[in-house]
Design an enzyme around this catalytic site. Structure first.
Site, PDB file in Angstrom:
ATOM      1  N   SER A   1      21.890  19.048   5.184  1.00  0.00           N
ATOM      2  CA  SER A   1      20.370  18.201   5.324  1.00  0.00           C
ATOM      3  C   SER A   1      20.683  16.925   4.594  1.00  0.00           C
ATOM      4  O   SER A   1      20.340  15.740   4.980  1.00  0.00           O
ATOM      5  CB  SER A   1      19.317  18.887   5.132  1.00  0.00           C
ATOM      6  OG  SER A   1      19.326  19.111   3.756  1.00  0.00           O
ATOM      7  N   ASN A   2      21.545  16.961   3.368  1.00  0.00           N
ATOM      8  CA  ASN A   2      21.918  15.742   2.665  1.00  0.00           C
ATOM      9  C   ASN A   2      22.844  14.786   3.607  1.00  0.00           C
ATOM     10  O   ASN A   2      22.673  13.502   3.809  1.00  0.00           O
ATOM     11  CB  ASN A   2      22.442  15.970   1.295  1.00  0.00           C
ATOM     12  CG  ASN A   2      21.337  16.264   0.326  1.00  0.00           C
ATOM     13  OD1 ASN A   2      20.519  15.306  -0.087  1.00  0.00           O
ATOM     14  ND2 ASN A   2      21.369  17.431   0.051  1.00  0.00           N
TER      15      ASN A   2
ATOM     16  N   ILE B   1      35.377  23.841  -5.515  1.00  0.00           N
ATOM     17  CA  ILE B   1      35.519  23.298  -6.725  1.00  0.00           C
ATOM     18  C   ILE B   1      37.043  22.517  -6.289  1.00  0.00           C
ATOM     19  O   ILE B   1      37.883  22.973  -5.955  1.00  0.00           O
ATOM     20  CB  ILE B   1      35.690  24.138  -7.942  1.00  0.00           C
ATOM     21  CG1 ILE B   1      34.300  24.449  -8.473  1.00  0.00           C
ATOM     22  CG2 ILE B   1      36.403  23.038  -9.172  1.00  0.00           C
ATOM     23  CD1 ILE B   1      34.236  25.376  -9.559  1.00  0.00           C
TER      24      ILE B   1
ATOM     25  N   HIS C   1      24.079  16.836  -7.021  1.00  0.00           N
ATOM     26  CA  HIS C   1      23.813  18.033  -7.486  1.00  0.00           C
ATOM     27  C   HIS C   1      22.286  18.197  -7.931  1.00  0.00           C
ATOM     28  O   HIS C   1      21.617  17.449  -8.576  1.00  0.00           O
ATOM     29  CB  HIS C   1      24.426  18.056  -8.937  1.00  0.00           C
ATOM     30  CG  HIS C   1      24.660  19.479  -9.739  1.00  0.00           C
ATOM     31  ND1 HIS C   1      25.181  20.545  -9.499  1.00  0.00           N
ATOM     32  CD2 HIS C   1      23.883  19.882 -11.077  1.00  0.00           C
ATOM     33  CE1 HIS C   1      25.030  21.492 -10.150  1.00  0.00           C
ATOM     34  NE2 HIS C   1      24.140  21.117 -11.223  1.00  0.00           N
TER      35      HIS C   1
ATOM     36  N   THR D   1      34.398  13.527 -10.979  1.00  0.00           N
ATOM     37  CA  THR D   1      35.756  13.492 -11.941  1.00  0.00           C
ATOM     38  C   THR D   1      36.356  14.760 -11.954  1.00  0.00           C
ATOM     39  O   THR D   1      35.860  15.761 -11.245  1.00  0.00           O
ATOM     40  CB  THR D   1      35.546  12.899 -13.339  1.00  0.00           C
ATOM     41  OG1 THR D   1      34.709  13.850 -13.960  1.00  0.00           O
ATOM     42  CG2 THR D   1      35.012  11.375 -13.286  1.00  0.00           C
TER      43      THR D   1
ATOM     44  N   LEU E   1      33.792  19.547 -13.791  1.00  0.00           N
ATOM     45  CA  LEU E   1      32.892  20.097 -12.956  1.00  0.00           C
ATOM     46  C   LEU E   1      31.526  19.420 -13.249  1.00  0.00           C
ATOM     47  O   LEU E   1      30.895  19.249 -14.449  1.00  0.00           O
ATOM     48  CB  LEU E   1      32.645  21.367 -12.937  1.00  0.00           C
ATOM     49  CG  LEU E   1      31.502  22.191 -12.327  1.00  0.00           C
ATOM     50  CD1 LEU E   1      31.935  22.068 -10.724  1.00  0.00           C
ATOM     51  CD2 LEU E   1      31.459  23.843 -12.750  1.00  0.00           C
TER      52      LEU E   1
HETATM   53  C1  GAR Z   1      21.641  20.580  -1.893  1.00  0.00           C
HETATM   54  O1  GAR Z   1      20.526  21.131  -2.710  1.00  0.00           O
HETATM   55  C2  GAR Z   1      22.670  20.022  -2.912  1.00  0.00           C
HETATM   56  O2  GAR Z   1      22.128  19.459  -3.995  1.00  0.00           O
HETATM   57  C3  GAR Z   1      23.213  21.346  -3.592  1.00  0.00           C
HETATM   58  O3  GAR Z   1      23.441  22.311  -2.102  1.00  0.00           O
HETATM   59  C4  GAR Z   1      22.344  21.927  -1.122  1.00  0.00           C
HETATM   60  C5  GAR Z   1      22.994  21.482  -0.050  1.00  0.00           C
HETATM   61  O4  GAR Z   1      21.957  21.374   1.010  1.00  0.00           O
HETATM   62  N1  GAR Z   1      24.663  21.100  -3.995  1.00  0.00           N
HETATM   63  C6  GAR Z   1      25.158  22.003  -4.985  1.00  0.00           C
HETATM   64  O5  GAR Z   1      24.628  22.744  -5.430  1.00  0.00           O
HETATM   65  C7  GAR Z   1      26.513  21.318  -5.456  1.00  0.00           C
HETATM   66  N2  GAR Z   1      26.785  22.113  -6.542  1.00  0.00           N
HETATM   67  P1  GAR Z   1      22.508  20.731   2.432  1.00  0.00           P
HETATM   68  O6  GAR Z   1      23.578  21.331   2.970  1.00  0.00           O
HETATM   69  O7  GAR Z   1      21.109  21.035   3.045  1.00  0.00           O
HETATM   70  O8  GAR Z   1      22.574  19.337   2.206  1.00  0.00           O
END
Ligand code: GAR
Length: 198
Positions: free
Chosen positions: A14-15, A93, A110, A142, A145
């Site tokens: 979705s992002n 990672i 994040h 970077t 993590l």
């Molecule tokens: C989002 O909430 C993003 O912030 C998180 O995974 C989800 C992905 O949703 N990312 C992490 O946790 C990275 N450590 P999406 O596939 O619908 O964009």
């Protein structure tokens, strides 16, 4: 010149969709590739529907061979020649060896107000800590993590009856507002942090 953006995903994307839909008209960047470590990621079909080239490199056959997996990623990225890489729910990672090649050009979103709650289960951890607010962060990636310079944060209040699921659901639209806002600035060479309040 318009910046080329590769978006790395592992799941629903979705992002990725929010980023891709924002890169229109006078935007300083355009999507050139959506790359997933998961061949079944729902985001791949969404990217194809948006006419963005897609590629999947399944990490599983590589087992412990992170270098082999990252070499394969690297080859695909070198062909696509992105100026900017956006990690958007990319749940692998990346090692320092990979990062060295792209440092200064990789962004990540994040789901916490970094430096709080690096890693997983961010919503549950914010609730357990009794936080009055929660949010999300876009930062430069970077070698460490969930570290690197913060380029934007969106804040929202934690409500008395919130659960990890309600926090995640309320946060996602803020992620979809924050990440495109940061990318637009970053692609134009502006690293001034973006702050949003939900
Ligand atoms: C989002 O909430 C993003 O912030 C998180 O995974 C989800 C992905 O949703 N990312 C992490 O946790 C990275 N450590 P999406 O596939 O619908 O964009």
């Amino acid at each position: 010149m318009t910046k080329r953006v590769a978006i790395l995903i592992s799941g629903g994307g979705s992002n990725m969709v929010a980023l891709a839909q924002s890169m229109r008209e006078d935007h300083p960047a355009k999507p050139v590739l959506v790359l997933s470590n998961n061949p079944n990621a729902g985001g791949l079909s969404k990217a194809r529907a948006l006419h963005i080239p897609t590629m999947a490199i399944d990490h599983k056959p590589y087992g412990q061979d992170r270098a082999g997996f990252e070499d394969a990623l690297q080859q695909v990225l070198e062909t696509a020649q992105p100026d900017i890489i956006c990690l958007a729910g990319f749940m692998r990672i990346l090692t320092p060896d990979f990062m060295v090649k792209w440092e200064g050009r990789i962004l990540n979103i994040h789901p916490s107000l970094l430096p709080k709650y690096k890693g997983l289960h961010t919503h549950a951890r914010a609730l357990e800590a009794g936080d009055a607010e929660h949010g999300c962060t876009v930062h430069e990636v970077t070698a460490a993590l969930d570290d690197g310079p913060i380029l934007g944060q969106a804040h929202m209040p934690v409500l008395a009856d919130d659960t990890p699921d309600t926090l995640a659901t309320r946060l996602l639209p803020l992620e979809h507002a924050l990440y495109p806002a940061v990318l637009r600035r970053f692609a134009a060479g502006d690293r001034t942090p973006v702050t949003l309040q939900g």
